[in-house]
Design an enzyme around this catalytic site. Structure first.
Site, PDB file in Angstrom:
ATOM      1  N   HIS B  67       0.833  -1.526  -0.010  1.00 11.89           N
ATOM      2  CA  HIS B  67       0.149  -0.204  -0.190  1.00 11.89           C
ATOM      3  C   HIS B  67       0.919   0.956   0.040  1.00 11.89           C
ATOM      4  O   HIS B  67       1.133   1.479   0.860  1.00 11.89           O
ATOM      5  CB  HIS B  67      -0.822  -0.201   1.398  1.00 11.89           C
ATOM      6  CG  HIS B  67      -1.793   1.284   1.096  1.00 11.89           C
ATOM      7  ND1 HIS B  67      -3.133   0.853   1.598  1.00 11.89           N
ATOM      8  CD2 HIS B  67      -1.948   2.025   0.749  1.00 11.89           C
ATOM      9  CE1 HIS B  67      -4.186   1.708   1.630  1.00 11.89           C
ATOM     10  NE2 HIS B  67      -3.216   2.751   1.531  1.00 11.89           N
ATOM     11  N   HIS B  69       1.226   5.288  -2.034  1.00 13.43           N
ATOM     12  CA  HIS B  69       0.805   6.559  -2.987  1.00 13.43           C
ATOM     13  C   HIS B  69       1.919   6.841  -4.423  1.00 13.43           C
ATOM     14  O   HIS B  69       3.239   8.089  -3.244  1.00 13.43           O
ATOM     15  CB  HIS B  69       0.083   7.282  -2.224  1.00 13.43           C
ATOM     16  CG  HIS B  69      -1.088   7.043  -1.666  1.00 13.43           C
ATOM     17  ND1 HIS B  69      -2.319   7.117  -2.148  1.00 13.43           N
ATOM     18  CD2 HIS B  69      -1.303   5.656  -0.290  1.00 13.43           C
ATOM     19  CE1 HIS B  69      -3.056   6.333  -1.518  1.00 13.43           C
ATOM     20  NE2 HIS B  69      -2.570   5.492  -0.080  1.00 13.43           N
ATOM     21  N   ASN B 101      -5.225   6.432  -6.416  1.00 13.28           N
ATOM     22  CA  ASN B 101      -5.894   7.590  -6.760  1.00 13.28           C
ATOM     23  C   ASN B 101      -5.178   8.606  -7.127  1.00 13.28           C
ATOM     24  O   ASN B 101      -3.992   9.549  -6.666  1.00 13.28           O
ATOM     25  CB  ASN B 101      -6.526   7.991  -5.035  1.00 13.28           C
ATOM     26  CG  ASN B 101      -5.176   7.990  -4.280  1.00 13.28           C
ATOM     27  OD1 ASN B 101      -3.717   6.987  -4.193  1.00 13.28           O
ATOM     28  ND2 ASN B 101      -5.278   8.644  -3.642  1.00 13.28           N
ATOM     29  N   ASP B 158      -9.572   3.115  -2.705  1.00 16.67           N
ATOM     30  CA  ASP B 158      -8.124   3.531  -1.620  1.00 16.67           C
ATOM     31  C   ASP B 158      -8.254   5.137  -1.527  1.00 16.67           C
ATOM     32  O   ASP B 158      -8.461   5.380  -2.771  1.00 16.67           O
ATOM     33  CB  ASP B 158      -7.011   3.313  -1.482  1.00 16.67           C
ATOM     34  CG  ASP B 158      -6.857   3.793  -0.719  1.00 16.67           C
ATOM     35  OD1 ASP B 158      -7.134   3.273   0.800  1.00 16.67           O
ATOM     36  OD2 ASP B 158      -5.090   4.009  -0.302  1.00 16.67           O
ATOM     37  N   HIS B 238      -5.294  -1.317   5.743  1.00 16.12           N
ATOM     38  CA  HIS B 238      -5.165  -0.302   6.578  1.00 16.12           C
ATOM     39  C   HIS B 238      -6.185   0.039   8.217  1.00 16.12           C
ATOM     40  O   HIS B 238      -6.462   0.823   8.695  1.00 16.12           O
ATOM     41  CB  HIS B 238      -4.877   1.837   6.905  1.00 16.12           C
ATOM     42  CG  HIS B 238      -5.310   2.402   5.502  1.00 16.12           C
ATOM     43  ND1 HIS B 238      -6.728   1.750   6.017  1.00 16.12           N
ATOM     44  CD2 HIS B 238      -5.763   2.615   4.395  1.00 16.12           C
ATOM     45  CE1 HIS B 238      -7.575   2.775   4.318  1.00 16.12           C
ATOM     46  NE2 HIS B 238      -6.221   3.031   4.312  1.00 16.12           N
ATOM     47  N   ASP B 311       1.088   2.418   3.547  1.00 15.31           N
ATOM     48  CA  ASP B 311       0.497   3.240   3.055  1.00 15.31           C
ATOM     49  C   ASP B 311       0.697   5.139   2.985  1.00 15.31           C
ATOM     50  O   ASP B 311       0.638   5.366   3.989  1.00 15.31           O
ATOM     51  CB  ASP B 311      -0.886   3.863   4.064  1.00 15.31           C
ATOM     52  CG  ASP B 311      -1.767   4.531   3.721  1.00 15.31           C
ATOM     53  OD1 ASP B 311      -1.959   4.947   2.867  1.00 15.31           O
ATOM     54  OD2 ASP B 311      -2.542   5.381   4.199  1.00 15.31           O
ATOM     55  N   HIS B 315       3.116  14.550   0.871  1.00 17.50           N
ATOM     56  CA  HIS B 315       2.292  15.186   0.398  1.00 17.50           C
ATOM     57  C   HIS B 315       3.219  16.393   0.979  1.00 17.50           C
ATOM     58  O   HIS B 315       4.637  16.776   1.406  1.00 17.50           O
ATOM     59  CB  HIS B 315       0.852  15.395   1.493  1.00 17.50           C
ATOM     60  CG  HIS B 315       0.095  14.870   1.788  1.00 17.50           C
ATOM     61  ND1 HIS B 315      -0.405  15.400   0.967  1.00 17.50           N
ATOM     62  CD2 HIS B 315      -0.336  13.856   1.986  1.00 17.50           C
ATOM     63  CE1 HIS B 315      -1.975  14.824   0.535  1.00 17.50           C
ATOM     64  NE2 HIS B 315      -1.673  13.171   1.277  1.00 17.50           N
ATOM     65  N   GLY B 330      -2.180  12.501   5.509  1.00 11.33           N
ATOM     66  CA  GLY B 330      -1.657  11.370   4.811  1.00 11.33           C
ATOM     67  C   GLY B 330      -0.022  11.080   5.218  1.00 11.33           C
ATOM     68  O   GLY B 330       0.762  12.328   6.428  1.00 11.33           O
TER      69      GLY B 330
HETATM   70 ZN   LIG Z   1      -7.178   4.535   2.536  1.00 10.47          ZN
END
Ligand SMILES: [Zn+2]
Lengths: 316, 434
Positions: B67, B69, B101, B158, B238, B311, B315, B330
């Site tokens: 997981h 991003h 995403n 997600d 999560h 996760d 940012h 996040g």
């Molecule tokens: Zn999530």
């Protein structure tokens, strides 16, 4: 102009909240407020204490009362003051709080008074500025000067806060006034009850060592003093309240309701009042009400805080 | 970070070799030849073999983060596929699953193939997770068969919960065609609306609107019931509440095809970390209470939670250096996860080394059906290297991620990831010495 402070009357350089303040510090502020109040009773209500000190009033949220109270306190102390309000200033044009902080830092002002909708915003500034930061209300977090003026008013009325029973009534979950009062009153040895509808009671609030009640008659019968909070009128738009009418009928403080108790508690309200919603006019204007004393005390408390945190003679 | 090409014959000496699947935990050497493990244990190096003395560093089968991003395409200021890969290598991960995403989202085969292509220049494998619904809007299913054929290993919206129970039901049913799990971000949005942190004593003290645990519990229960009804494979991203864990465990006992993951930050931190309003403590689901964290540790140990996933959510400072309620959700995870689990898990007796390696390597791969690397002769090289005794301090100037939003900045940790061996390459925080 960053002064090294010795023999500071308060532990913190800033006033971000009452959480964690010792009883001794609160007493120092309240005692200083009495001295300021004496100035306010003079024919010439102005002293040179803060001459040469620049204060910025940074109000991101509309608040006529608190802003005027701070302004008056600053003027009585001869400070130079600058007002930033959200409307018509750069803060409404997308400038971030970080940019605002950098600009203020560049202007080298001594004191920043901030009202902001975000909890923690005063701390955000304090972490980034050399100036003294005074919280004039941050979201649902704290409103320390309001609680201090409430406590000053109660102390004048009852002599001592220790053992005093204070019930705070209304929308507790959105109330910085309630939170600061809880911390301050508990530190001073008072007992606190929070009363309001379950939908407006924050989660795990009992962990703060307060009594919780959903019954206003119970609160009235128990309390020496009742601090009636302003109900934000938009609360009925979410699922928090069915109607203002039902709120007024269930929680509104009326003479009739007070008449049921053996003795009438002292009535406080942080203002502005929604007459006929959380409190009826007959109560707000009654002998039990100390609402106007609160307004006077507000200026005195803010003067005291400004002096204790920033007056040149305490900065030596 | 550049990756290094390894010599044709490289002997890794004096390493602690751990592979729970082989019941292996011993100090020894490893001989690597052109991307293949050719000898495990004691290696007598011949003349043309270069060697690297690892001084007791642990070598184990490569860790896989289910997981992350990576923000590319769309938000390359916060992270790129490459910077995310470098961050993974620095954290000891040989492979990651990239969440959809992005902008555009990974809801079409072309974008999925593009991500895989972009990732092919660096030794960390990137496996795309495609969206469940077009545009992640929760309305129409994506073309799962084509997406799966293009390399997507799972499906998830997600960041959002699939609000319509009907759409989620059909997604779980349709996923039977592609033999890939549906990953749920379990958050009932009407209960969490406006929330900024876990709802409880701390949110009350801090004056921040709450993200209540029932938002996660209600969403988890619905998805478990849909998985049970449809027979589709569900994976809970999560998991953070003891209530969701209990529901997961009960569903597994009933034979529902469901798995779960937990993040290092939910294991190691609680909502008390929000005091001071550090926005790197703001994420979804939020940091919960001590009771939740201890349930999570137990579930990690027992295997109810089969995977630790970070996760990793980079940012920019523009999105984070703002008041708490204005900040994005996040936190970074890739570069601190291994050290946190080693120090706060194994170091405190909450996990043993085999369990830790299983949750980082075997568990997450089993969930998505990827082959599992091993420390045995003939196996392809896909290895994680970290030193169990080195102390280090998390330093925000030394992240390989393009962002710095880690709640662990300043923490002193024991156990430092060095990097990864993948095929005939090395990539990591440490330079190889041979
Ligand atoms: Zn999530």
């Amino acid at each position: 102009m960053d002064h090294e402070r010795k023999n500071r009357p308060l532990t913190s350089r800033h006033l971000l909240g009452l959480e964690g303040l010792a009883a001794e510090e609160i007493k120092t502020i309240l005692d200083a407020s009495e001295a300021m109040k004496e100035i306010l009773d003079r024919p010439i209500k102005k002293v040179p204490t803060l001459r040469g000190v620049t204060v910025v009033n940074l109000f991101f949220e509309a608040s006529t009362r608190t802003r005027i109270s701070f302004e008056l306190a600053e003027k009585r102390l001869s400070a130079d003051l600058v007002n930033f309000t959200k409307i018509g200033s750069s803060v409404s044009k997308g400038e971030t709080l970080l940019d605002t902080a950098r600009n203020i830092e560049a202007m080298r002002v001594e004191v920043v008074v901030i009202r902001h909708q975000s909890p923690g915003a005063p701390g955000f500034l304090a972490d980034r500025l050399h100036s003294v930061v005074i919280n004039a209300g941050d979201g649902a977090h704290e409103h320390p000067t309001q609680a201090l003026l409430d406590m000053l008013t109660l102390r004048q009325k009852f002599g001592d806060l220790k053992g005093l029973r204070v019930a705070i009534l209304g929308d507790i979950s959105h109330s910085r006034v309630a939170m600061s009062n809880v911390y301050g009153l508990k530190a001073m040895g008072a007992e606190v009850m929070l009363c309001g509808p379950p939908t407006l009671m924050p989660r795990n609030i009992d962990a703060l060592g307060v009594k919780v009640s959903y019954k206003v008659d119970e609160a009235i019968a128990w309390a020496d003093a009742l601090n009636v909070l302003r109900l934000q009128l938009e609360r009925q738009q979410s699922a928090l309240l069915p109607s203002l009418r039902e709120y007024a009928l269930t929680f509104g403080i009326t003479l009739q309701r007070l008449g049921k108790a053996k003795r009438t508690p002292v009535i406080l309200h942080p203002g502005p009042i929604n007459r006929g919603v959380e409190i009826e006019s007959a109560v707000a204007d009654s002998d039990a009400s100390v609402i106007l004393d609160q307004v006077t005390n507000g200026v005195a408390v803010r003067m005291a805080v400004l002096v204790l945190l920033s007056a040149p003679e305490v900065l030596m | 970070m550049e990756s290094y090409i390894l010599p044709d014959r490289l002997c890794l000496k004096n390493a602690r070799l751990i592979d729970p699947a082989l019941n292996l935990d011993q100090v020894g050497d490893l001989l690597l030849e052109r991307g293949i493990i050719t000898s495990v244990g004691s290696v007598s190096a011949s003349g043309n073999t270069l060697s690297w003395n690892l001084n007791g560093a642990i070598i184990c089968p490569g860790f896989f983060d289910l997981h992350v991003h990576l923000r590319e395409p769309g938000n390359e200021v916060a992270e790129t596929i490459r910077s995310g890969q470098e961050s993974a290598a620095a954290g000891g991960f040989t492979a990651v699953a990239a969440m959809p995403n992005t902008t555009p989202p990974l809801d079409q085969a072309g974008v999925v193939r593009w991500v895989i292509e972009q990732a092919s220049f660096f030794p960390v494998s990137v496996y795309p997770v495609a969206a469940i619904t077009r545009g992640r809007k929760g309305e129409e299913l994506t073309e799962m068969v084509e997406l799966r054929q293009s390399g997507a290993i799972a499906f998830s919206d997600d960041g959002s919960w699939v609000l319509s129970a009907e759409v989620m039901r059909r997604a779980l049913e349709y996923s039977l065609l592609v033999d890939a799990p549906i990953i749920s971000h379990a958050e009932e949005p009407t209960l969490s609306k406006g929330g900024q942190m876990h709802e409880g004593e701390m949110s009350t003290r801090l004056g921040l609107p709450g993200l209540p645990r029932i938002s996660e519990d209600v969403a988890t229960l619905r998805d478990l019931m849909l998985a049970e009804y449809t027979g589709g494979r569900l994976h809970l991203a999560h998991v953070s509440t003891s209530g969701a864990l209990a529901a997961l465990e009960a569903a597994q006992a009933r034979g529902v095809k469901v798995s779960g993951e937990a993040t290092p930050h939910h294991l190691v931190l609680t909502d008390g970390a929000v005091v001071g309003y550090d926005t790197s403590t703001k994420m979804k689901p939020p940091l919960r209470e001590a009771e939740d964290a201890s349930s999570l540790w137990k579930a990690i140990k027992s295997g109810v939670i089969a995977a630790i996933a970070t996760d990793h959510a980079p940012h920019t400072s523009e999105d984070k250096e703002v008041p708490y309620d204005e900040a994005s959700f996040g936190a970074l995870g890739l570069e601190t996860a291994v050290a946190l689990l080693w120090d706060h898990g194994v170091g405190k007796g909450l996990l043993d080394p085999f369990e830790m390696v299983r949750r980082f390597c075997h568990g997450p791969r089993a969930i998505v059906g990827l082959p599992i690397p091993a420390l045995k002769e003939g196996a392809p090289v896909e290895l994680t290297v970290f030193h169990p005794d080195e102390e280090w301090q998390v330093d925000k100037t030394r992240f390989y991620s393009k962002s710095v939003n880690s709640p662990f900045v300043g923490w002193k940790l024991t156990g430092r990831p060095w990097g990864i061996l993948k095929g005939q390459r090395w990539a990591g925080r440490v330079e190889p010495k041979f």
